[in-house]
Design a protein around this motif. Structure first.
Motif, PDB file in Angstrom:
ATOM      1  N   LEU A 182       0.988  -1.414   0.028  1.00  0.00           N
ATOM      2  CA  LEU A 182      -0.081   0.066   0.097  1.00  0.00           C
ATOM      3  C   LEU A 182       0.845   1.372  -0.006  1.00  0.00           C
ATOM      4  O   LEU A 182       0.560   2.269  -0.732  1.00  0.00           O
ATOM      5  N   PRO A 183       1.881   1.485   0.956  1.00  0.00           N
ATOM      6  CA  PRO A 183       2.721   2.704   0.675  1.00  0.00           C
ATOM      7  C   PRO A 183       3.446   2.742  -0.592  1.00  0.00           C
ATOM      8  O   PRO A 183       3.574   4.011  -0.951  1.00  0.00           O
ATOM      9  N   LEU A 184       3.744   1.618  -0.975  1.00  0.00           N
ATOM     10  CA  LEU A 184       4.684   1.527  -2.400  1.00  0.00           C
ATOM     11  C   LEU A 184       3.637   2.412  -3.603  1.00  0.00           C
ATOM     12  O   LEU A 184       3.921   3.420  -4.235  1.00  0.00           O
ATOM     13  N   VAL A 185       2.372   1.918  -3.517  1.00  0.00           N
ATOM     14  CA  VAL A 185       1.409   2.247  -4.347  1.00  0.00           C
ATOM     15  C   VAL A 185       1.070   3.971  -4.330  1.00  0.00           C
ATOM     16  O   VAL A 185       0.946   4.880  -5.168  1.00  0.00           O
ATOM     17  N   LEU A 186       0.753   4.440  -2.802  1.00  0.00           N
ATOM     18  CA  LEU A 186       0.657   5.550  -2.635  1.00  0.00           C
ATOM     19  C   LEU A 186       1.804   6.633  -3.028  1.00  0.00           C
ATOM     20  O   LEU A 186       1.571   7.698  -3.456  1.00  0.00           O
ATOM     21  N   ALA A 187       3.053   6.055  -2.629  1.00  0.00           N
ATOM     22  CA  ALA A 187       4.304   6.811  -2.937  1.00  0.00           C
ATOM     23  C   ALA A 187       4.544   6.987  -4.539  1.00  0.00           C
ATOM     24  O   ALA A 187       4.638   8.277  -5.008  1.00  0.00           O
ATOM     25  N   GLN A 188       4.121   5.953  -5.399  1.00  0.00           N
ATOM     26  CA  GLN A 188       4.182   6.179  -6.647  1.00  0.00           C
ATOM     27  C   GLN A 188       3.318   7.325  -7.409  1.00  0.00           C
ATOM     28  O   GLN A 188       3.471   7.900  -7.987  1.00  0.00           O
ATOM     29  N   ALA A 189       1.895   7.152  -6.755  1.00  0.00           N
ATOM     30  CA  ALA A 189       1.072   8.024  -7.069  1.00  0.00           C
ATOM     31  C   ALA A 189       1.352   9.573  -7.021  1.00  0.00           C
ATOM     32  O   ALA A 189       0.860  10.482  -7.459  1.00  0.00           O
ATOM     33  N   LEU A 190       1.971   9.863  -5.898  1.00  0.00           N
ATOM     34  CA  LEU A 190       2.482  10.997  -5.313  1.00  0.00           C
ATOM     35  C   LEU A 190       3.803  11.630  -5.875  1.00  0.00           C
ATOM     36  O   LEU A 190       3.841  12.851  -5.650  1.00  0.00           O
ATOM     37  N   CYS A 191       4.493  10.728  -6.203  1.00  0.00           N
ATOM     38  CA  CYS A 191       5.991  11.259  -6.580  1.00  0.00           C
ATOM     39  C   CYS A 191       6.163  11.867  -8.148  1.00  0.00           C
ATOM     40  O   CYS A 191       7.084  12.400  -8.297  1.00  0.00           O
ATOM     41  N   GLY A 192       5.231  11.717  -8.838  1.00  0.00           N
ATOM     42  CA  GLY A 192       5.339  12.182 -10.338  1.00  0.00           C
ATOM     43  C   GLY A 192       5.919  13.674 -10.519  1.00  0.00           C
ATOM     44  O   GLY A 192       6.940  13.824 -11.094  1.00  0.00           O
ATOM     45  N   PRO A 193       5.282  14.667  -9.506  1.00  0.00           N
ATOM     46  CA  PRO A 193       5.703  16.130  -9.781  1.00  0.00           C
ATOM     47  C   PRO A 193       7.327  16.416  -9.281  1.00  0.00           C
ATOM     48  O   PRO A 193       8.024  16.990 -10.032  1.00  0.00           O
ATOM     49  N   ASP A 205       9.572  32.439 -15.679  1.00  0.00           N
ATOM     50  CA  ASP A 205       8.312  31.670 -15.151  1.00  0.00           C
ATOM     51  C   ASP A 205       8.677  30.909 -13.674  1.00  0.00           C
ATOM     52  O   ASP A 205       9.800  30.193 -13.636  1.00  0.00           O
ATOM     53  N   PRO A 206       7.896  31.207 -12.628  1.00  0.00           N
ATOM     54  CA  PRO A 206       8.222  30.457 -11.378  1.00  0.00           C
ATOM     55  C   PRO A 206       7.719  28.951 -11.562  1.00  0.00           C
ATOM     56  O   PRO A 206       6.887  28.664 -12.377  1.00  0.00           O
ATOM     57  N   PRO A 207       8.312  28.061 -10.827  1.00  0.00           N
ATOM     58  CA  PRO A 207       7.631  26.666 -10.966  1.00  0.00           C
ATOM     59  C   PRO A 207       6.650  26.461 -10.274  1.00  0.00           C
ATOM     60  O   PRO A 207       6.008  27.215  -9.460  1.00  0.00           O
ATOM     61  N   ALA A 208       5.588  25.800 -11.215  1.00  0.00           N
ATOM     62  CA  ALA A 208       4.183  25.354 -10.707  1.00  0.00           C
ATOM     63  C   ALA A 208       4.087  24.863  -9.450  1.00  0.00           C
ATOM     64  O   ALA A 208       4.932  23.976  -9.031  1.00  0.00           O
ATOM     65  N   ALA A 209       3.304  24.849  -8.548  1.00  0.00           N
ATOM     66  CA  ALA A 209       2.849  24.368  -7.218  1.00  0.00           C
ATOM     67  C   ALA A 209       2.737  22.714  -7.383  1.00  0.00           C
ATOM     68  O   ALA A 209       2.401  22.252  -8.508  1.00  0.00           O
ATOM     69  N   TYR A 210       3.282  22.075  -6.218  1.00  0.00           N
ATOM     70  CA  TYR A 210       3.227  20.739  -6.345  1.00  0.00           C
ATOM     71  C   TYR A 210       1.898  20.233  -6.721  1.00  0.00           C
ATOM     72  O   TYR A 210       1.596  19.412  -7.674  1.00  0.00           O
ATOM     73  N   LEU A 211       0.795  20.841  -5.951  1.00  0.00           N
ATOM     74  CA  LEU A 211      -0.519  20.085  -6.467  1.00  0.00           C
ATOM     75  C   LEU A 211      -0.872  20.504  -7.861  1.00  0.00           C
ATOM     76  O   LEU A 211      -1.781  19.799  -8.474  1.00  0.00           O
ATOM     77  N   VAL A 212      -0.506  21.546  -8.288  1.00  0.00           N
ATOM     78  CA  VAL A 212      -0.937  22.081  -9.672  1.00  0.00           C
ATOM     79  C   VAL A 212      -0.375  20.974 -10.706  1.00  0.00           C
ATOM     80  O   VAL A 212      -0.975  20.407 -11.744  1.00  0.00           O
ATOM     81  N   GLN A 213       0.853  20.520 -10.443  1.00  0.00           N
ATOM     82  CA  GLN A 213       1.422  19.586 -11.144  1.00  0.00           C
ATOM     83  C   GLN A 213       1.088  18.167 -11.118  1.00  0.00           C
ATOM     84  O   GLN A 213       0.775  17.820 -12.185  1.00  0.00           O
ATOM     85  N   LEU A 214       0.564  17.831 -10.144  1.00  0.00           N
ATOM     86  CA  LEU A 214       0.004  16.399  -9.661  1.00  0.00           C
ATOM     87  C   LEU A 214      -1.356  16.704 -10.493  1.00  0.00           C
ATOM     88  O   LEU A 214      -1.760  15.433 -11.027  1.00  0.00           O
ATOM     89  N   ARG A 215      -2.177  17.728 -10.476  1.00  0.00           N
ATOM     90  CA  ARG A 215      -3.306  17.777 -11.057  1.00  0.00           C
ATOM     91  C   ARG A 215      -3.171  17.460 -12.560  1.00  0.00           C
ATOM     92  O   ARG A 215      -3.972  17.178 -13.308  1.00  0.00           O
ATOM     93  N   ASP A 216      -2.333  18.345 -13.189  1.00  0.00           N
ATOM     94  CA  ASP A 216      -2.094  18.227 -14.509  1.00  0.00           C
ATOM     95  C   ASP A 216      -1.772  16.749 -14.922  1.00  0.00           C
ATOM     96  O   ASP A 216      -2.175  16.421 -16.045  1.00  0.00           O
ATOM     97  N   GLY A 217      -0.945  16.230 -14.183  1.00  0.00           N
ATOM     98  CA  GLY A 217      -0.628  14.868 -14.806  1.00  0.00           C
ATOM     99  C   GLY A 217      -2.075  13.803 -14.435  1.00  0.00           C
ATOM    100  O   GLY A 217      -2.605  13.058 -15.635  1.00  0.00           O
TER     101      GLY A 217
END
Length: 427
Positions: free
Chosen positions: A52-63, A204-216
């Protein structure tokens, strides 16, 4: 040319070392729990706590992969994973490995492994450009290496655990993480495109983490082919987990074939899958993707469930598993090529990590559902039910007109939502 070949060999070697180490830990950790606690329930809890932690970490690490760079994330998190795994046998030797401590270390290892695996996947497009080879050929080589490493890693890992014991075997596993990181760091240092994604405009400033996660996530859910692929793989992974962890052992016990039959079927399917993957690597870029996908899953899916449900003799079951394995060898090169061709370069880390995590997301339910099916309706009916769901799941995309786009081999283009919120190109 030698440098390019070195990058390919190093990447494949690192991938093989990582998977072989994973197979070793899949044997050593459950055996350590069983021998120290004697509890099957605690063994299952540890397995759940690692996945379970592996799956969650994969889902959140993209940005973070896109920000920091795939190569840096892969190397850094592999090194950290080695330290976390080594802490288990060290705590055991010191007498500190109570069950809560073991669970915490297993959770930490899962959190660290997830980003490392996702980052290695994100390096594939850069390697395709660096090597100048078709995507299907590289994904075929990766698939072939994975299957070979899984076969050898399981056999060697079992021997290491038997000879050294589970705790000492985990020190070998920790060393495999360090070796993987070292090989990857050295061999891919000249591969361009594995660094952080840069803003379209330097100011350009880097996009926020949550914005990048939502983009994906937005890109994944708006692409009908990728979304169908992710859902399909998640369901089939769940069914395969239930098959291997519950239904196959129950069949081996009920039929009197014993655990040797499980090993035989695994060798038959794994060896044939290796042969199919080699052929897909050689000819994959010339094969029609859609028809290869359909035929591969027709061979790899329902027949192996049905032959067990009908009570066929072992030789017939083994023959069906050989055919199933050969078909399975063609699937990953096709799916991998489709994925990497459709994801814009600036979103590879985010979309790839989300896809990988989603593909693993239902696996913890596989054994539970298989156990309920066998207990509720019996093994033959349960096998037929799972086989029917497998067939419907894998053939459903074939009914969608958009799925036939996979044969067009589109070149990735920047997604509008990504261009406005984050970045479009790598350095």
């Amino acid at each position: 040319m030698a440098r390019r070949s070195g990058a390919l060999a190093g990447f494949l070697a690192a991938d093989a070392i990582s998977l072989a180490g994973t197979r070793l830990s899949q044997i050593a950790v459950p055996w350590l729990v069983l021998t120290t606690t004697g509890s099957a329930t605690r063994t299952g809890l540890v397995a759940f706590a690692s996945l379970l932690p592996l799956v969650l970490a994969q889902a959140l690490c993209g940005p973070w992969i896109d920000r920091v760079g795939a190569r840096r994330v892969a190397v850094g998190f592999d090194l950290a994973s080695g330290v976390a795994v080594a802490a288990v046998p060290l705590a055991y030797a010191a007498g500190w490995l109570q069950f809560p401590v073991l669970v915490a270390l297993v959770v930490l290892t899962g959190v660290l492994r997830g980003p490392a695996e996702a980052a290695r996947h994100a390096m594939v497009p850069a390697l395709v450009r660096h090597l100048g080879m078709p995507t299907e050929r590289l994904t075929g080589l990766v698939g072939t290496t994975d299957r070979l490493a899984a076969l050898v890693g399981a056999a060697v890992g079992g021997g290491i655990v038997a000879v050294l014991g589970p705790a000492t075997a985990l020190l070998v596993d920790a060393g495999s993480f360090v070796a993987c990181a070292a090989v990857l760091a050295v061999s891919t240092r000249r591969v361009a495109g594995c660094g952080p994604t840069r803003p379209t405009h330097p100011s350009d400033p880097p996009a926020a983490y949550l914005v990048q996660l939502r983009d994906g996530w937005d890109f994944l859910r708006r692409d009908p082919v990728l979304l169908a692929m992710v859902v399909m793989v998640a369901v089939t992974n769940m069914l395969d987990q239930g098959f291997s962890s519950v239904m196959l052992p129950v069949w081996a016990d009920d039929s009197g074939s014993g655990p040797a039959a499980i090993g035989l079927l695994g060798a038959c399917m794994g060896g044939a899958a290796l042969a199919g993957s080699l052929l897909a690597t050689w000819r994959g870029d010339r094969l029609p993707r859609f028809r290869t996908y359909v035929v591969g899953y027709l061979l790899a899916g329902a027949p192996r469930w049905v032959v067990l449900a009908l009570g066929c003799p072992l030789w017939a079951v083994a023959a069906v598993h050989v055919i199933a394995g050969f078909g399975a060898g063609f699937i990953n090169p096709v799916l991998g090529a489709v994925q990497y061709k459709r994801i814009p370069e600036g979103l590879v880390g985010r979309v790839g990590a989300l896809s990988l995590a989603s593909s693993w997301s239902l696996m913890p339910l596989g054994g539970l559902l298989a156990g309920l099916a066998v207990s509720g309706i019996g093994l033959p009916a349960g096998l037929l039910l799972f086989g029917a769901v497998y067939l419907l799941t894998t053939m459903a995309p074939a009914l969608s007109p958009s799925w036939r786009e996979v044969d067009r081999r589109p070149q990735p283009s920047a997604a509008p939502e990504a261009a406005s919120a984050s970045t479009t190109a790598r350095s």
